[in-house]
Structures are given as structure tokens and as C-alpha cells.
Design a protein around this motif. Structure first.
Motif, mmCIF file in Angstrom:
data_model
loop_
_atom_site.group_PDB
_atom_site.id
_atom_site.type_symbol
_atom_site.label_atom_id
_atom_site.label_comp_id
_atom_site.label_asym_id
_atom_site.label_seq_id
_atom_site.Cartn_x
_atom_site.Cartn_y
_atom_site.Cartn_z
ATOM 1 N N LEU A 21 24.424 22.170 51.691
ATOM 2 C CA LEU A 21 23.035 21.702 51.742
ATOM 3 C C LEU A 21 22.063 22.781 52.187
ATOM 4 O O LEU A 21 20.853 22.636 52.011
ATOM 5 N N THR A 22 22.574 23.871 52.781
ATOM 6 C CA THR A 22 21.711 24.947 53.251
ATOM 7 C C THR A 22 21.917 26.182 52.389
ATOM 8 O O THR A 22 23.049 26.592 52.148
ATOM 9 N N GLU A 30 13.408 29.873 45.487
ATOM 10 C CA GLU A 30 13.002 28.501 45.808
ATOM 11 C C GLU A 30 11.481 28.365 45.734
ATOM 12 O O GLU A 30 10.970 27.375 45.203
ATOM 13 N N THR A 58 24.517 26.894 44.327
ATOM 14 C CA THR A 58 23.943 26.105 45.422
ATOM 15 C C THR A 58 22.469 25.835 45.172
ATOM 16 O O THR A 58 21.972 24.721 45.409
ATOM 17 N N ARG A 62 20.596 22.255 44.717
ATOM 18 C CA ARG A 62 19.428 21.914 45.551
ATOM 19 C C ARG A 62 18.260 21.469 44.667
ATOM 20 O O ARG A 62 17.568 20.496 44.971
ATOM 21 N N ARG A 65 19.063 18.014 43.212
ATOM 22 C CA ARG A 65 18.927 16.982 44.250
ATOM 23 C C ARG A 65 17.439 16.699 44.516
ATOM 24 O O ARG A 65 17.023 15.543 44.657
ATOM 25 N N GLU A 91 14.369 20.715 50.479
ATOM 26 C CA GLU A 91 15.264 19.957 51.357
ATOM 27 C C GLU A 91 15.245 18.469 51.019
ATOM 28 O O GLU A 91 14.195 17.881 50.785
#
Length: 380
Positions: A21-22, A30, A58, A62, A65, A91
Motif C-alpha cells: 500500500l506504500t 504519482e 505497485t 495504487r 485502487r 492513498e
């Protein structure tokens, strides 16, 4: 109970990107995506590029999500200035229902396109086939009934064969409504130019030693010298984990100690190293040794132009490389040898050459080159 199917998009000893998640060290990528989302310039195809193991997958998870938890009309720039404040982060709470479904691989609006398992052999296929891409037709047909965005992650796009790539290209040329395709690519030059031209690129860079140390800690790996590991892995967490899992740092130190005897090679020690790469259980060590030779030679060639490596990846490395490659002339010689030995290693692996013979031949060629460089320096 049968063993779970192998996953091609995960490094041994590390959590899958969907469970991470990080993301560290990729804030520019990003920020670029968030800026496009906030200003209504969302593209339907995104090509996420960069070295292997730096967090591209990853980032893709992200983004997926994030997109699947945003309102359906978010990201269109808003009408008449009445849009809510733009999100400033990708996030998503791990307690969000979408996050739970994605972790369980049960989110109906997400499709993961990757190499499949060969049912006959029980092993992973070597490429992504067109049959896997064709499954997207059913995915878009079924998910359309739920409304909202649909997201496809392709990991890795480099692994598509020609037919699969052409099938995906058609989707990029005529994307379904509210579809976003995230293509992870380690070597974008291998993709069809038409695929690259229909995607917006998000470039991921290598990680700093501090980010590397934190990322390895998050993955549950304990590393005594993260700076040395970051140097040897090229800032790639994936490569760092491979080195850690296989004892790569200790093996590289042994390699540097052996090559410190050049140009009077310690032959018994070289034979012992070569013999350690034989046998069915030593296949991973053999592959790692070839990779470490390639890393050593590339770092050595750079020394003659840019100076010795800093930080060192092994004790005595800088002094050894300064001695073996003192100037640009020596750097050219070592660069040519690195290219030649790399080609010989790939050919040797393809024809199943005896691992010990291939390793010993590599060491002897390096020894001969060291003697040649020393002779050249003495005649100047």
C-alpha cells in the motif's frame, strides 16, 4: 489442498504489488497522474516505465485502487467550476471495500492481464498470449452492467507475444467507455510503436539508499548495509530482494576478493567458484553469478571515465577497479569485454553449456583482459 498457482508478477520473499500500500521514491510519477486526473486530462492508456523492481507494478495497483474508489464523474475537470476539491494523493484506506476486493482478486471492475499457467505443465507460460487478451471482451461486457470505471493492469506488457500485442492495440485504438489501461513495461522499446504512441508515459526512477532501506524494511527484509545493496541493485527493490534472498552481497564480496588477484589469477579459488555453480540445486546461484559478473564489469568500465564507484558494493571494490581500469582507454577495453562476455553467457545458457565451464571461461577472459590492460599501461 493443492499449492496456489505461481504468480509471474511477484518477487520471491516480497509481498505482491497489490498488497503493497506504500510506494516510495515515485512521487513525481504519482503527481503527474494526479495532475492529469484533477484537470480533466485523463488518458485511457498509461505506460508505466522504468527499471525492473522500482515500484512500477505497485504504482499501477495504487492508481487502479484510487480510480475505482473515486466517483464515476470525478476526473472530468468539473462543470462550471463546481467540482469538489481535487485529491492530492493516491492513498486509499485499506479498510475500503474496493481495497478488500482488490486484495482478494475479486473486484469485478478490475482485470489483471499477465502470463497464465500452462494447464498441461503446471508452470507459467513464457509469454502473454492472445487468448488472455481476448478475455477482456467478456470483462468489459460484464463490468459495464455495474457502471463506473473499469481498469486493466497489464504486467508486464513486454511479455505479450505479437498476436496479444496486436489485440491489445485494438483496445487502445477504440477503448470502451470509462476504461483505463495501465501497462507496466520494463523495456518499452520492445513494445509496438503504435502501442507506445497511444499511451501517456509515467516514468519511475531508481530509489535512493534511504528509500531503498525503507522499502526493504516494509517488505520484511533486514539488510546490514542498504547503501551497498542500493549500489549493487541499481536502486531496484526487486533486484535488491533477489540479491538478499540468494546471498548476493556475500557472493559479490567473494567475487571481488577473487578478482583482486588479477592479473595473477588465483586459479584454485576460481575453480572452486566455478564448481559451486553446478548441480540442479545451484541453478539460481549460476544465474546470480552471471548477473554479478555483468554488474562488476559495467561498474569497472564506468570507473575509467567517472572514477571508482561510491559507495562501494564490497570492501576493496573501489581500489580494485581503480587499479584495473585507470583511464578512458582501459574503460573502452573493459566495455567491449563486458559486451562480449554477456553475449557468450546468454549463448551458453541457451545451449545448456556446463555452468562450471562457462563461469571458469568468464573468469579466465577477465584475467586475460586484466593482463592486457596492465601491459598497455606499462608501455605508455
Amino acid at each position: 489442498m493443492s499449492d496456489p498457482a505461481p504468480e509471474p508478477d511477484v518477487v520471491d520473499g516480497a509481498p505482491h504489488p497489490r498488497e503493497t500500500l506504500t510506494l516510495l521514491g515515485q512521487s513525481p510519477a504519482e503527481a503527474a497522474f494526479l495532475e492529469a486526473f484533477a484537470t480533466g486530462r485523463m488518458h485511457h492508456g498509461w505506460l508505466i516505465t522504468g527499471p525492473r523492481g522500482v515500484g512500477k507494478a505497485t504504482l499501477a495497483w495504487r492508481i487502479a485502487r484510487f480510480l475505482l474508489t473515486q466517483p464515476a464523474d470525478a476526473g472530468d475537470g468539473g462543470l462550471f467550476g463546481d467540482a469538489p476539491p481535487a485529491p492530492d494523493s493516491l492513498e486509499v484506506s485499506p479498510d475500503h471495500p474496493v481495497a478488500h476486493r482488490m486484495a482478494a482478486m475479486s473486484e469485478p471492475r478490475l482485470f489483471l492481464l499477465r502470463r497464465a499457467v500452462d494447464d498441461k505443465k503446471g508452470t507459467l507460460k513464457t509469454v502473454i498470449t492472445v487468448d488472455e487478451v481476448r478475455k477482456l471482451k467478456n470483462f468489459f461486457a460484464l463490468s459495464a452492467t455495474d457502471g463506473g470505471r473499469r481498469v486493466v493492469i497489464v504486467d508486464a506488457a513486454d511479455e505479450m507475444n505479437v498476436n496479444a500485442a496486436n489485440a491489445l492495440l485494438k483496445l487502445l485504438e477504440e477503448p470502451p467507455a470509462d476504461a483505463v489501461l495501465l501497462l507496466v513495461s520494463h523495456q518499452p522499446s520492445r513494445l509496438l510503436p503504435t502501442i507506445r504512441s497511444r499511451c501517456r508515459e509515467l516514468r519511475c526512477g531508481t530509489l535512493s539508499p534511504d528509500d531503498m532501506a525503507q522499502a526493504l524494511s516494509n517488505a520484511g527484509a533486514e539488510v546490514p548495509d542498504p547503501a551497498a545493496l542500493a549500489a549493487l541493485s541499481g536502486g531496484s527493490v526487486g533486484e535488491a530482494l533477489r540479491l538478499t534472498n540468494l546471498g548476493g552481497m556475500a557472493l559479490y564480496s567473494d567475487l571481488v576478493e577473487l578478482l583482486s588477484t588479477l592479473p595473477r589469477l588465483d586459479r584454485p579459488r576460481a575453480l572452486k567458484l566455478a564448481d559451486s555453480a553446478t548441480g540442479k540445486t545451484a541453478a539460481a546461484r549460476f544465474d546470480l553469478l552471471l548477473r554479478l559478473f555483468d554488474l562488476f564489469l559495467s561498474r569497472l568500465a564506468r570507473t575509467g571515465v567517472a572514477g571508482p564507484p561510491a559507495p562501494e558494493a564490497a570492501m576493496g571494490e573501489a581500489a580494485l577497479m581503480s587499479r584495473l581500469c585507470p583511464d578512458a582507454q582501459a574503460a573502452r577495453i573493459w566495455a567491449d569485454v563486458a559486451q562480449d562476455l554477456g553475449a557468450r553467457a546468454r549463448h551458453g545458457q541457451s545451449v545448456n553449456l556446463d555452468p562450471a565451464a562457462l563461469i571458469l571461461d568468464t573468469v579466465l577472459r577477465i584475467d586475460q583482459t586484466a593482463a592486457r590492460v596492465a601491459s598497455t599501461q606499462a608501455s605508455v
